[in-house]
Write an enzyme that holds these catalytic residues in place. Sequence first.
Site, short mmCIF file in Angstrom:
data_model
loop_
_atom_site.label_atom_id
_atom_site.label_comp_id
_atom_site.label_asym_id
_atom_site.label_seq_id
_atom_site.Cartn_x
_atom_site.Cartn_y
_atom_site.Cartn_z
N LYS A 22 0.83 -1.20 0.00
CA LYS A 22 0.00 0.00 0.00
C LYS A 22 0.87 1.25 0.00
CE LYS A 22 -3.80 -0.20 2.31
NZ LYS A 22 -4.35 -0.69 3.57
N ARG A 92 -3.61 2.96 8.48
CA ARG A 92 -3.92 1.68 7.84
C ARG A 92 -2.70 0.78 7.74
NH1 ARG A 92 -7.34 2.63 2.61
NH2 ARG A 92 -5.61 3.90 1.93
N GLY A 101 -8.33 -6.97 4.37
CA GLY A 101 -9.22 -7.00 5.53
C GLY A 101 -8.71 -7.78 6.73
N MET A 103 -5.99 -7.15 8.64
CA MET A 103 -5.43 -6.35 9.74
C MET A 103 -6.33 -5.14 10.00
SD MET A 103 -1.37 -6.60 9.00
CE MET A 103 -1.42 -6.48 7.24
N ARG A 340 -3.51 -1.61 -5.97
CA ARG A 340 -2.66 -2.80 -5.81
C ARG A 340 -3.02 -3.75 -6.93
NH1 ARG A 340 -5.83 -4.68 -0.34
NH2 ARG A 340 -7.86 -4.88 -1.28
N HIS A 458 -14.92 -7.93 1.40
CA HIS A 458 -13.77 -8.79 1.73
C HIS A 458 -14.12 -10.25 1.54
CE1 HIS A 458 -11.96 -5.37 4.19
NE2 HIS A 458 -11.28 -5.51 3.08
N ARG A 564 -0.38 -47.06 -8.64
CA ARG A 564 -0.26 -47.83 -7.39
C ARG A 564 -1.15 -49.07 -7.53
NH1 ARG A 564 -0.17 -42.31 -4.88
NH2 ARG A 564 1.60 -42.20 -3.45
N GLU A 752 13.37 -44.27 -2.33
CA GLU A 752 12.53 -43.74 -1.25
C GLU A 752 13.02 -44.16 0.12
OE1 GLU A 752 8.47 -45.09 -1.78
OE2 GLU A 752 9.09 -47.06 -2.46
N SER A 771 12.62 -43.39 -9.68
CA SER A 771 11.55 -42.44 -9.40
C SER A 771 11.58 -42.17 -7.89
CB SER A 771 10.20 -43.03 -9.80
OG SER A 771 9.18 -42.10 -9.48
N GLY A 773 10.38 -41.52 -4.44
CA GLY A 773 9.16 -41.59 -3.63
C GLY A 773 9.41 -40.69 -2.42
N THR A 774 9.13 -39.42 -2.62
CA THR A 774 9.52 -38.47 -1.57
C THR A 774 8.61 -38.52 -0.35
OG1 THR A 774 8.43 -36.86 -2.98
CG2 THR A 774 10.83 -36.79 -2.89
N ASP A 776 7.88 -41.44 1.27
CA ASP A 776 8.64 -42.32 2.15
C ASP A 776 10.02 -41.74 2.45
OD1 ASP A 776 7.20 -44.65 3.02
OD2 ASP A 776 6.99 -45.15 0.90
N CYS A 838 7.55 -39.17 -7.89
CA CYS A 838 6.13 -39.50 -7.86
C CYS A 838 5.51 -39.34 -6.48
CB CYS A 838 5.88 -40.89 -8.41
SG CYS A 838 6.68 -42.18 -7.45
N TYR A 858 11.22 -35.71 -15.15
CA TYR A 858 9.79 -35.42 -15.07
C TYR A 858 9.32 -35.38 -13.63
CZ TYR A 858 9.06 -40.38 -14.07
OH TYR A 858 9.09 -41.61 -13.48
C1 PEP Z 1 6.30 -42.23 -2.00
O1 PEP Z 1 6.71 -42.84 -1.01
O2 PEP Z 1 6.61 -41.04 -2.22
C2 PEP Z 1 5.41 -42.88 -2.97
C3 PEP Z 1 5.07 -42.29 -4.09
O3 PEP Z 1 4.88 -44.07 -2.62
P1 PEP Z 1 3.68 -44.26 -1.59
O4 PEP Z 1 3.16 -42.92 -1.26
O5 PEP Z 1 2.68 -45.11 -2.25
O6 PEP Z 1 4.37 -44.94 -0.45
MG MG Z 2 6.48 -45.00 -1.04
#
Ligand code: PEP
Ligand code: MG
Length: 885
Positions: A22, A92, A101, A103, A340, A458, A564, A752, A771, A773-774, A776, A838, A858
């Site tokens: 502002k 303000r 809205g 604050m 804004r 708001h 899966r 993973e 791949s 497996g974030t 786990d 994934c 990917y």
């Molecule tokens: C993971 O672990 O990121 C994964 C994709 O496998 P899942 O969630 O099925 O354990």
């Molecule tokens: Mg997993």
Amino acid sequence: MNKRVYLFEEGDKSMRDLLGGKGANLAEMTNIGLPVPPGFTITTEVCTEYYENDRRLPQGLMDEVKSALSVVEKKLDKKFGDPANPLLVSVRSGAKFSMPGMMDTVLNLGLNDSIVNRLITAQDPRFVYDSYRRFIMMLSDVAYSDKFEHITKHDFEHIFADLKKELGVKEDLEVDAAGLKTLCDRFKAHVLKQTGSEFPQDPFVQLQAAIEAVFRSWNNERAIIYRRREKIPDEIGTAVTVQSMVFGNLGEDCGTGVAFTRNASTGDHHVFGEYLMNAQGEDVVAGVRTPVPIDQLATQNPDIYRQFDDICKRLEAHYKDMQDIEFTIEHNRLFILQCRSGKRTGPAAVKIAVDQVGEGLITKAEALARVDPELLNHCLLPVIAPNTKYKVLAKGLPAGPGAATGTVVFDANVAAELGKGGKNQKVILVRADTSPDDLKGMLAAQGVLTEKGGMTSHAALVARGFGIPTVAGCSEIHVDGHNRRFTVGDVTVNEGDEISLNGTLGEVILGSVPVEDAKLTGEFGTFLSWADEVRKLGIRTNADTPEDTALAIKFGAEGIGLCRTEHMFFEGSRRPVVQRMILATSDEDRQKALDELLVFQREDFKGIFEALNGLPATVRLIDPPLHEFLPNREALIEEVATLKAQGKSDPQKEAMLRTVEQMHEINPMMGLRGCRLSIVFPQIVAMQTRAILEGAAAVIKAGGKAHPEIMIPLVGHVNELKVVKAGLEKTAKAVEAEQGITIPYIFGTMIEVPRGALTADEIAAETEFFSFGTNDLTQMTYGFSRDDSDKFLKPYVEQKILPGDPFESIDQTGVGQLMEIAVEKGRRVKPNLKIGICGEHGGEPRSIGFCHKIGLNYVSCSPYRVPIARLAAAQAALGKGVSDK
Ligand code: PEP
Ligand code: MG
């Protein structure tokens, strides 16, 4: 010491960090010669100091404020606190990112008894007392209600309601000057009674109290909820802008309004907004009176409209973005109080970006950087199924597009309890009007319906920003919150009844209607095709059915990154077969059940490969522990014990319980799952491999294409992979021989388990792709259970022990480091190793930015996040836009 107070003429639009959005924009507008009432801004650094200093303003700040104020006084030839010629100001908030809205604001500051007594001799006394009563209420509410009870806005509203009753009137406007004078006296007496002190008469005491209150409001509940939702950091603080007042409520040649330079719901290139004559800004945005569309200003006051339209054009050309502008008309003079970049729906954001490229205002890259990927969700919002016949119960303003069905609730807290994030029921929040305090409930609701308030209230702003279907200002309904019902004519809708909203058209419908996905509009396609031109990351989807696969392809997915397979086992008719397979006591019986499952799975894969039409599919072999397919252990124990106590027995149930007991694990997420399960029960994955390849063969033989990528999960040691893969290669070769064709399959693995990441070079030698497996990988790197870490993760984030939930956005320093190690080691052995992700993070913009940076091929995410991922990947490639918060 840093400069702490900036006059508007001393700043510019680049100073958002210091002056807030502002303050920076008021400075910019002042410098380009727009009619901005003079004022100054106290920096965000002072907010930080205020909190570091145990919530006290830094020494000397008020002296700097006083000297800035004296410049404003000179410009306007008025004096703060001078009854003969008083300067009144507004105080303000304004952080770097707009938080509409959330604050506090104080208007008409500088009024006191002696100024009021003098002003009534020169101006309309009703106006003077009206301003004073608003000011007493606002300052008391924001400055004192945290220390004293019964001093909130609502308490003052009660006093006003009582007075109106005494006077026998209904509307505020029916109370005359004498009535408002009494009201001011009652307000002041109330302040004295509740706080033990007189309402402050010294304008500088008022000013200091208001400045402190605005800094404090940075940490009120709704502001905190809003920041969390919008991922705005807590540390940045708010600036405070002090600006000379102009009045929209001095008579019929005065007014106030809010307008967007383009339509914030649809993106149409036409000034869109609303205003009220003889009103103050609060009346428009608080949703208490329903304002008039801005187009009417063109007939009501063509001169002012022309000026305003011209300013809109100038501001858009200057900022190269759609602007949200607050204005006031004081005795036929136009003033701009704020601009804004305007909040907009996803469809509007896309249309505006595409149109502005067409108009030569911005480049394609700027257009891509401009749209927050999460906003694309709104483009996929459900609509009422075409050709559905329904009866409209009432019509209001189309404040937030999309369709919603749910049961009616009248209280934001109840909505939060029952709705999304609570009991996950579908609720529609119905309110007479909404205040920012309702935010929690709005976020939990499928849709919001309000009796009062306009398109720029708001509530409407927040609803559009968050993609909540909303009908606002629906004056045909009468909300009786006390008795938890609303009426339309002789129809009564009670709490718990079902209604539907069509937020795109502003319709309220009794009962539920079928809703379906939105059609993807022309601009949406164009916009995402630009994203595809620049992104480097491929975009795949996590899908387990032909329907999800087809949907994801429609959204732009280039293959499946995670199927899966166990999800296929959960389906009703298959579950008993899966149970038989698990409970089998001989290999023969087990194989029989597996043969039955093979038929199902082969059809599943055939359907998926057909939907993919030659695009690749990464199919993961069974992962969860087997007892997930069996009845609940505790329930079984109880059942068997009850039967025994009744002198009965059920041998089948007892056998089931024995097996369940055998399989019981203390920590199943760390137990017999993934490749471990495949080693102990090799027949299951052999069946799955056969089903995948036979499904692919059927498609290939019918003249289609299929590219199966068979993925082995939870590998921590290369030998696990070697053993499982060797067994499955045999099955694969056997299928190829039986079918008499070659199938272009490959084997890969998930990374993973932290050990898998650290030994990625050994693993890469045995595999065609990785791949991540974030889900786990995060669980095991942190040692946080995915299933029940919520208990401490929430307080961790609240107490800033962690910057955010690592299951939501990749922990780049920890988990991310393991990923970088795996990428580097894997590609050292196989330079062209294909690597994707994934885990759920594959659809989260910041994590996608990270995946781009470390060179993944990917990302894979759920179908509805595919468009978001396409845009986030483009922004990562452009190096800007994802979020600079
Ligand atoms: C993971 O672990 O990121 C994964 C994709 O496998 P899942 O969630 O099925 O354990
Ligand atoms: Mg997993």
